[in-house]
Design a protein around this motif. Structure first.
Motif, PDB file in Angstrom:
ATOM      1  N   LEU A   9       0.693  -1.122  -0.071  1.00 41.41           N
ATOM      2  CA  LEU A   9      -0.088   0.148  -0.046  1.00 41.41           C
ATOM      3  C   LEU A   9       0.734   1.243  -0.117  1.00 41.41           C
ATOM      4  CD1 LEU A   9      -2.889   1.290   0.475  1.00 41.41           C
ATOM      5  CD2 LEU A   9      -2.225   1.052   2.600  1.00 41.41           C
ATOM      6  N   ILE A  10       0.643   2.346  -0.708  1.00 39.82           N
ATOM      7  CA  ILE A  10       1.505   2.962  -0.797  1.00 39.82           C
ATOM      8  C   ILE A  10       0.512   4.703  -1.241  1.00 39.82           C
ATOM      9  CG2 ILE A  10       3.152   4.696  -2.464  1.00 39.82           C
ATOM     10  CD1 ILE A  10       4.517   2.630  -1.349  1.00 39.82           C
ATOM     11  N   GLU A  11       0.517   5.291  -0.303  1.00 40.59           N
ATOM     12  CA  GLU A  11      -0.323   6.649  -0.300  1.00 40.59           C
ATOM     13  C   GLU A  11       0.445   7.782  -0.264  1.00 40.59           C
ATOM     14  OE1 GLU A  11      -3.396   6.401  -0.912  1.00 40.59           O
ATOM     15  OE2 GLU A  11      -4.511   4.681   0.615  1.00 40.59           O
ATOM     16  N   PRO A  12       0.230   8.979  -1.303  1.00 44.58           N
ATOM     17  CA  PRO A  12      -1.158   8.875  -1.714  1.00 44.58           C
ATOM     18  C   PRO A  12      -0.886   8.460  -2.723  1.00 44.58           C
ATOM     19  CG  PRO A  12       0.304  11.214  -1.670  1.00 44.58           C
ATOM     20  CD  PRO A  12       0.745  10.676  -1.014  1.00 44.58           C
ATOM     21  N   ASP A  13       0.452   8.932  -3.362  1.00 48.90           N
ATOM     22  CA  ASP A  13       0.574   8.293  -5.338  1.00 48.90           C
ATOM     23  C   ASP A  13       1.585   7.479  -4.958  1.00 48.90           C
ATOM     24  OD1 ASP A  13       0.786   8.305  -8.059  1.00 48.90           O
ATOM     25  OD2 ASP A  13       1.891  10.748  -7.431  1.00 48.90           O
ATOM     26  N   PRO A  14       1.081   6.135  -5.957  1.00 46.28           N
ATOM     27  CA  PRO A  14       2.740   4.601  -6.457  1.00 46.28           C
ATOM     28  C   PRO A  14       3.042   5.677  -7.397  1.00 46.28           C
ATOM     29  CG  PRO A  14      -0.090   4.419  -6.132  1.00 46.28           C
ATOM     30  CD  PRO A  14      -0.120   5.415  -6.024  1.00 46.28           C
ATOM     31  N   LEU A  15       2.647   6.436  -8.515  1.00 40.80           N
ATOM     32  CA  LEU A  15       3.533   5.425  -9.485  1.00 40.80           C
ATOM     33  C   LEU A  15       5.332   6.095  -9.643  1.00 40.80           C
ATOM     34  CD1 LEU A  15       2.922   5.673 -12.535  1.00 40.80           C
ATOM     35  CD2 LEU A  15       2.686   8.850 -12.634  1.00 40.80           C
ATOM     36  N   PRO A  16       4.927   6.736  -9.034  1.00 41.46           N
ATOM     37  CA  PRO A  16       6.961   6.806  -8.580  1.00 41.46           C
ATOM     38  C   PRO A  16       7.770   5.741  -8.328  1.00 41.46           C
ATOM     39  CG  PRO A  16       5.981   9.237  -6.882  1.00 41.46           C
ATOM     40  CD  PRO A  16       4.887   7.812  -7.652  1.00 41.46           C
ATOM     41  N   GLU A  33       8.042   4.379 -12.471  1.00 44.06           N
ATOM     42  CA  GLU A  33       9.054   4.951 -12.584  1.00 44.06           C
ATOM     43  C   GLU A  33      10.724   4.901 -12.420  1.00 44.06           C
ATOM     44  OE1 GLU A  33       6.816   9.623 -13.816  1.00 44.06           O
ATOM     45  OE2 GLU A  33       7.477   9.077 -12.306  1.00 44.06           O
ATOM     46  N   ARG A  34      10.691   4.588 -10.806  1.00 46.35           N
ATOM     47  CA  ARG A  34      11.783   3.864 -10.752  1.00 46.35           C
ATOM     48  C   ARG A  34      12.526   2.862 -10.760  1.00 46.35           C
ATOM     49  NH1 ARG A  34      10.470   6.016  -5.746  1.00 46.35           N
ATOM     50  NH2 ARG A  34      10.168   4.974  -5.068  1.00 46.35           N
ATOM     51  N   GLY A  35      11.601   2.250 -11.099  1.00 49.09           N
ATOM     52  CA  GLY A  35      11.852   0.337 -11.992  1.00 49.09           C
ATOM     53  C   GLY A  35      11.491  -0.297 -10.401  1.00 49.09           C
ATOM     54  N   GLN A  47       6.687   9.455 -20.110  1.00 47.88           N
ATOM     55  CA  GLN A  47       8.207   8.500 -21.198  1.00 47.88           C
ATOM     56  C   GLN A  47       7.934   7.293 -20.438  1.00 47.88           C
ATOM     57  OE1 GLN A  47      12.378  10.375 -22.003  1.00 47.88           O
ATOM     58  NE2 GLN A  47      11.958   9.063 -23.353  1.00 47.88           N
ATOM     59  N   GLY A  48       8.073   6.123 -21.175  1.00 45.64           N
ATOM     60  CA  GLY A  48       8.368   4.970 -20.973  1.00 45.64           C
ATOM     61  C   GLY A  48       7.266   4.427 -19.920  1.00 45.64           C
ATOM     62  N   SER A  82       8.356  -1.354 -21.135  1.00 46.15           N
ATOM     63  CA  SER A  82       9.072  -2.220 -22.065  1.00 46.15           C
ATOM     64  C   SER A  82       8.623  -3.807 -21.149  1.00 46.15           C
ATOM     65  CB  SER A  82      10.526  -2.526 -21.385  1.00 46.15           C
ATOM     66  OG  SER A  82      10.550  -1.896 -20.041  1.00 46.15           O
ATOM     67  N   ASP A  83       7.788  -3.218 -19.924  1.00 42.48           N
ATOM     68  CA  ASP A  83       7.430  -4.742 -19.392  1.00 42.48           C
ATOM     69  C   ASP A  83       6.021  -5.308 -19.609  1.00 42.48           C
ATOM     70  OD1 ASP A  83       9.305  -4.374 -18.055  1.00 42.48           O
ATOM     71  OD2 ASP A  83       9.481  -3.792 -16.334  1.00 42.48           O
ATOM     72  N   SER A  84       5.402  -4.481 -20.315  1.00 42.77           N
ATOM     73  CA  SER A  84       3.722  -4.946 -20.826  1.00 42.77           C
ATOM     74  C   SER A  84       2.854  -5.854 -21.711  1.00 42.77           C
ATOM     75  CB  SER A  84       3.011  -3.672 -20.987  1.00 42.77           C
ATOM     76  OG  SER A  84       3.603  -3.511 -22.478  1.00 42.77           O
ATOM     77  N   ALA A  85       4.538  -6.345 -21.506  1.00 46.53           N
ATOM     78  CA  ALA A  85       3.930  -8.398 -22.884  1.00 46.53           C
ATOM     79  C   ALA A  85       4.647  -9.010 -21.809  1.00 46.53           C
ATOM     80  CB  ALA A  85       4.895  -7.748 -23.966  1.00 46.53           C
ATOM     81  N   GLN A  86       4.606  -9.013 -20.419  1.00 43.86           N
ATOM     82  CA  GLN A  86       4.761  -9.741 -20.410  1.00 43.86           C
ATOM     83  C   GLN A  86       3.533 -10.773 -19.371  1.00 43.86           C
ATOM     84  OE1 GLN A  86       6.827  -9.502 -16.292  1.00 43.86           O
ATOM     85  NE2 GLN A  86       8.712  -8.208 -16.911  1.00 43.86           N
ATOM     86  N   SER A  87       3.471 -12.568 -19.764  1.00 43.28           N
ATOM     87  CA  SER A  87       1.639 -12.686 -19.634  1.00 43.28           C
ATOM     88  C   SER A  87       1.357 -12.364 -18.695  1.00 43.28           C
ATOM     89  CB  SER A  87       2.145 -14.278 -19.796  1.00 43.28           C
ATOM     90  OG  SER A  87       1.434 -14.887 -19.560  1.00 43.28           O
ATOM     91  N   ALA A  88       2.183 -12.492 -17.177  1.00 42.38           N
ATOM     92  CA  ALA A  88       1.234 -12.922 -15.801  1.00 42.38           C
ATOM     93  C   ALA A  88       0.646 -11.149 -15.665  1.00 42.38           C
ATOM     94  CB  ALA A  88       2.806 -12.787 -14.328  1.00 42.38           C
TER      95      ALA A  88
END
Length: 297
Positions: A127-134, A137-139, A155-156, A275-281
């Motif tokens: 659980l990350i509040e309020p914004d887990p987007l970074p 972005e950091r991987g 980007q990316g 770059s990761d969105s094609a992974q099956s899971a």
């Protein structure tokens, strides 16, 4: 540095006994194979093959490299199998970040499907509040559920729309407006308010809607969770805007009504790296989140 591909060419020559046979096996021309071996000899500074009749045989250095090439080939094969398992969702780990109100309605049912279809994938859920987007972005995370980033052209990153979650007004049960089905947001300008959101994109949605209706809410009490906010409303401390996903557990003494002009809405996305969105899971998880978002709250 020695080029691994040239070592594998050398191995093909040694195991087949001739440059011509190795070329036929590899799909190269004999001259291309001879060139690769010659370059490899320059890289190691030693002769690797010697002619014997119509064929060739390895020198001591050639035998040494050929022995190591078997290990290299095995490592490459194991790496290819591991990559295939990761790509097809048989192994690996998915790091998922989310915020509170999407946990029961989106994340839980999506994880049920993920575990069923990809039981070998480990799940790192936080659980990350309020914004887990970074985190994405950091991987540090593979997927985050986020509320409408102002900048959609990160980007990316790939942002997948899940749903639009409208805000409702929470009123004390005895409030004069409790009998109305829909309220204009401007009608609440003179009310005392209970804050239901921590600083971040969700609070921004609420404040921007109030500003569009011509007022800034006067907060008599602040809370950073919806259950507490409903408790404060029931106690008569004020009114509050709460998103529909945040009122799955409704408290007694509170009525919920739709608001308009404008209607506050927070847009919820799943964010992943392109770059990761094609992974099956990961693809399965995105599909499961989209499916859960279409179910009634």
């Amino acid at each position: 540095m020695i080029d691994v591909r040239r070592i594998l060419v050398l191995r093909a020559v040694v195991t087949s006994g001739s440059v011509t046979a190795a070329a036929a096996h590899l799909g190269y021309t004999p001259s291309a194979v001879s060139q690769q071996v010659a370059v490899l000899e320059k890289e190691v500074g030693m002769v690797l093959l010697e002619r014997v009749g119509r064929g060739v045989r390895p020198t001591a250095a050639g035998r040494l490299l050929t022995q190591h090439s078997a290990i290299i080939s095995q490592d490459i094969a194991e790496a290819e199998r591991a990559l295939a398992d990761l790509r097809d969702g048989r192994t690996g780990k998915l790091a998922i970040r989310y915020f509170t109100s999407v946990g029961p309605t989106l994340v839980a049912p999506a994880l049920t499907r993920l575990r069923r279809e990809h039981p070998g994938v480990r799940i790192d859920l936080k659980l990350i509040e309020p914004d887990p987007l970074p985190e994405v972005e950091r991987g540090d995370a593979d997927l985050a559920i986020v509320v409408g980033p102002r900048d959609h052209n990160r980007q990316g990153l790939r942002l997948v729309h899940l749903l639009d979650d409208e805000y409702l007004v929470a009123l004390p049960a005895g409030h004069p407006f409790a009998g109305q089905r829909v309220l204009d947001l401007a009608d609440l300008a003179g009310e005392s308010w209970v804050g239901s959101e921590p600083p971040g994109p969700c609070l921004d949605v609420m404040l921007q809607a109030c500003a569009a209706a011509g007022f800034s809410p006067d907060f008599a009490a602040r809370s950073e969770d919806y259950a507490t906010a409903q408790g404060f409303v029931a106690a008569g401390l004020g009114v509050a805007l709460i998103p529909r996903l945040g009122v799955t557990d409704r408290r007694g003494g509170v009525v919920l009504r739709a608001v308009r002009r404008p209607e506050p809405v927070r847009t919820i996305y799943a964010a992943v790296r392109e770059s990761d969105s094609a992974q099956s899971a990961l693809s399965t998880l995105l599909q499961a989140l989209a499916e859960a978002s279409r179910q009634p709250a």
